[in-house]
Design an enzyme around this catalytic site. Sequence first.
Site, PDB file in Angstrom:
ATOM      1  N   CYS A 123      -5.207   8.121   9.848  1.00 51.54           N
ATOM      2  CA  CYS A 123      -5.283   7.459  11.150  1.00 51.54           C
ATOM      3  C   CYS A 123      -4.980   8.442  12.280  1.00 51.54           C
ATOM      4  CB  CYS A 123      -4.262   6.325  11.220  1.00 51.54           C
ATOM      5  SG  CYS A 123      -4.837   4.788  10.518  1.00 51.54           S
ATOM      6  N   ILE A 139       2.506  18.449   8.329  1.00 52.03           N
ATOM      7  CA  ILE A 139       2.997  18.384   6.942  1.00 52.03           C
ATOM      8  C   ILE A 139       4.015  19.493   6.672  1.00 52.03           C
ATOM      9  CG2 ILE A 139       0.964  17.225   5.994  1.00 52.03           C
ATOM     10  CD1 ILE A 139       0.052  19.989   4.948  1.00 52.03           C
ATOM     11  N   ARG A 191      -8.381  -0.393   5.231  1.00 51.48           N
ATOM     12  CA  ARG A 191      -7.529   0.612   4.586  1.00 51.48           C
ATOM     13  C   ARG A 191      -6.187   0.019   4.169  1.00 51.48           C
ATOM     14  NH1 ARG A 191      -6.122   4.863   8.152  1.00 51.48           N
ATOM     15  NH2 ARG A 191      -4.902   5.304   6.313  1.00 51.48           N
ATOM     16  N   LYS A 205       0.832  -1.209   0.000  1.00 56.43           N
ATOM     17  CA  LYS A 205       0.000   0.000   0.000  1.00 56.43           C
ATOM     18  C   LYS A 205       0.865   1.256   0.000  1.00 56.43           C
ATOM     19  CE  LYS A 205      -1.688   1.567   4.140  1.00 56.43           C
ATOM     20  NZ  LYS A 205      -1.377   2.970   4.398  1.00 56.43           N
ATOM     21  N   ASN A 206       1.873   1.269   0.877  1.00 57.65           N
ATOM     22  CA  ASN A 206       2.651   2.504   1.041  1.00 57.65           C
ATOM     23  C   ASN A 206       3.593   2.779  -0.129  1.00 57.65           C
ATOM     24  OD1 ASN A 206       1.341   2.873   3.415  1.00 57.65           O
ATOM     25  ND2 ASN A 206       3.102   2.475   4.753  1.00 57.65           N
ATOM     26  N   ASP A 238       4.888   0.688  12.250  1.00 59.19           N
ATOM     27  CA  ASP A 238       3.694   0.023  11.706  1.00 59.19           C
ATOM     28  C   ASP A 238       3.569  -1.435  12.138  1.00 59.19           C
ATOM     29  OD1 ASP A 238       2.907   2.320  10.486  1.00 59.19           O
ATOM     30  OD2 ASP A 238       3.327   1.687   8.433  1.00 59.19           O
ATOM     31  N   ARG A 242       0.800  14.333  13.212  1.00 62.08           N
ATOM     32  CA  ARG A 242       1.016  14.127  11.766  1.00 62.08           C
ATOM     33  C   ARG A 242       1.027  15.438  10.977  1.00 62.08           C
ATOM     34  NH1 ARG A 242      -1.377   8.512   9.661  1.00 62.08           N
ATOM     35  NH2 ARG A 242       0.676   8.427   8.711  1.00 62.08           N
TER      36      ARG A 242
HETATM   37  C1  UD1 Z   1       4.519   6.785   6.397  1.00 57.21           C
HETATM   38  C2  UD1 Z   1       3.671   5.548   6.215  1.00 57.21           C
HETATM   39  C3  UD1 Z   1       3.108   5.105   7.561  1.00 57.21           C
HETATM   40  C4  UD1 Z   1       4.233   4.929   8.565  1.00 57.21           C
HETATM   41  C5  UD1 Z   1       5.124   6.162   8.641  1.00 57.21           C
HETATM   42  C6  UD1 Z   1       6.345   5.971   9.509  1.00 57.21           C
HETATM   43  C7  UD1 Z   1       2.807   5.890   3.969  1.00 57.21           C
HETATM   44  C8  UD1 Z   1       1.628   6.107   3.107  1.00 57.21           C
HETATM   45  N1  UD1 Z   1       2.593   5.873   5.317  1.00 57.21           N
HETATM   46  O1  UD1 Z   1       3.661   7.800   6.904  1.00 57.21           O
HETATM   47  O2  UD1 Z   1       2.421   3.874   7.363  1.00 57.21           O
HETATM   48  O3  UD1 Z   1       3.677   4.705   9.848  1.00 57.21           O
HETATM   49  O4  UD1 Z   1       5.588   6.513   7.307  1.00 57.21           O
HETATM   50  O5  UD1 Z   1       7.085   4.890   9.076  1.00 57.21           O
HETATM   51  O6  UD1 Z   1       3.900   5.668   3.486  1.00 57.21           O
HETATM   52  N2  UD1 Z   1       6.321  14.717  10.499  1.00 57.21           N
HETATM   53  C9  UD1 Z   1       6.395  16.083  10.738  1.00 57.21           C
HETATM   54  N3  UD1 Z   1       6.249  16.937   9.671  1.00 57.21           N
HETATM   55  C10 UD1 Z   1       6.033  16.486   8.401  1.00 57.21           C
HETATM   56  C11 UD1 Z   1       5.955  15.107   8.170  1.00 57.21           C
HETATM   57  C12 UD1 Z   1       6.100  14.240   9.241  1.00 57.21           C
HETATM   58  O7  UD1 Z   1       6.587  16.508  11.866  1.00 57.21           O
HETATM   59  O8  UD1 Z   1       5.911  17.322   7.483  1.00 57.21           O
HETATM   60  C13 UD1 Z   1       6.428  13.780  11.620  1.00 57.21           C
HETATM   61  C14 UD1 Z   1       5.112  13.010  11.842  1.00 57.21           C
HETATM   62  O9  UD1 Z   1       4.215  13.742  12.634  1.00 57.21           O
HETATM   63  C15 UD1 Z   1       5.605  11.762  12.526  1.00 57.21           C
HETATM   64  C16 UD1 Z   1       6.970  11.512  11.877  1.00 57.21           C
HETATM   65  O10 UD1 Z   1       7.362  12.757  11.303  1.00 57.21           O
HETATM   66  O11 UD1 Z   1       5.787  11.962  13.899  1.00 57.21           O
HETATM   67  C17 UD1 Z   1       6.969  10.442  10.828  1.00 57.21           C
HETATM   68  O12 UD1 Z   1       6.101  10.784   9.785  1.00 57.21           O
HETATM   69  P1  UD1 Z   1       6.350  10.346   8.267  1.00 57.21           P
HETATM   70  O13 UD1 Z   1       7.629   9.609   8.154  1.00 57.21           O
HETATM   71  O14 UD1 Z   1       6.143  11.552   7.418  1.00 57.21           O
HETATM   72  O15 UD1 Z   1       5.159   9.336   8.045  1.00 57.21           O
HETATM   73  P2  UD1 Z   1       4.110   9.329   6.876  1.00 57.21           P
HETATM   74  O16 UD1 Z   1       4.797   9.616   5.589  1.00 57.21           O
HETATM   75  O17 UD1 Z   1       2.926  10.117   7.270  1.00 57.21           O
END
Ligand code: UD1
Length: 427
Positions: free
Chosen positions: A116, A123, A397, A22-23, A305, A121
Amino acid sequence: MDKLVIEGGKPLSGTIVIQGAKNAALPILAASLLVEGTVTIDHVPRLLDIKVMLDILRDIGCRADHTDQTVELDTSSACSSHVPEALMRQMRSSIFLIGPLLARFGEATIYQPGGCAIGERKIDLHLQGLKALGAHIKEEGSRIVCVADRLVGTEVHLDFPSVGATENIMMAAVLADGLTTISNAAREPEIQDLQRFLNAMGANIIGAGTDTITIEGTKKLSPCRYKIIPDRIVAGTMMVAAAATRGKVTLQNTNPAHLTSLIHVLRRTGVQITVDGDIIKVGSSSRPKAIDRIVTSPYPAFPTDLQSQLMVLLALASGVSVMKETIFEGRFKHVDELSRMGADIRVDFNSAVIRGVPRLYGATVEATDLRAGAALVIAGLAAQGKTIVEQVHHIDRGYDRIEEMLDGLGARIWRDVPVPDKSSHVM
Ligand code: UD1
């Protein structure tokens, strides 16, 4: 709302073929927008999140067909750079659209994504990267408007190796002028898959899988056919389920190298694992041993995960284990539900102390998020008696019909679909 009903206590046994990741599929589908034409993506799992991504792409103007495990996506008629708020809110991965839309149309309007409820989370790292490439970004409440006459290659350093931010910046940089370097990049296998896909379309990217990724901008990409890597989290979930039920399961279509940390941890608990090419065999016949300390961290360390699923095995282990969650602050919601099944787990901030018990007991529990839901299914399979897992849409999902996967391994599990209440139509 669908429920899963599980009559536990039966060891899993048999062979299972692991679905595509999925990811990996989600960013790759979004990245298809970078090309004009028809891309064919194989081994795309049939999941709720994939359906939402395809709905977004259709809303933008693409033609998308998902038959069996193959997606055919014609992006030539894409005509909108706006992702509707209702679709954005359905999943976190809708954020992947911002980089490709910006690269293709010079603008993108999106909204704060949903997903979730496992932590804040943010951006900000995605947006910082796009700004560094030359985008102007205005945030108006939950609406985010990005504009860039042209994107220009640059050096981007991520304060944290975010998976999604690394991927978004890669996608935006592919059509930028000049060279982009991402340092402290995430190293997850799904990022390597995105690099392979983009390079198959004619991009020039090296370094995915290391902490420095270099993207040389190119003018135009060409459509390709591509096969998604196996889902390491689904494979890991099934490995833990086999171990927790003291079963014997063969997994086909895996990449064992992507599961090194889990294999290492499971062996420490006493589970027998053999690896042969893309096949992993998992067997367990005795009570697992506790592990004094496991910490979730970015790849290649133990993945967040798989934290909740492994916790079920440790809840049944002899001895005391400690798990520390460092990625998401809200990722222990399964603990209360596992406690209702007889687990002895105490949470202190971001650490869980797990005192193993000889057995769990069936109960009615609620899946609060995707992986928490998977953990409760494992607990139900291992427990004595009947377990009902509610809010199954979270599990849908990420797992392509989990009850069918497990039924094929001999589990007593079925989906209880509520019959619509027709009483309101009675005159
Ligand atoms: C991806 C995976 C998810 C997995 C996660 C960590 C996908 C679709 N999802 O999620 O299944 O649990 O990696 O391995 O690939 N953060 C910030 N600012 C940002 C982005 C992230 O502070 O702009 C923080 C998040 O809040 C979190 C951490 O960084 O605490 C990790 O997030 P990230 O690696 O971005 O995970 P996702 O890409 O959302």
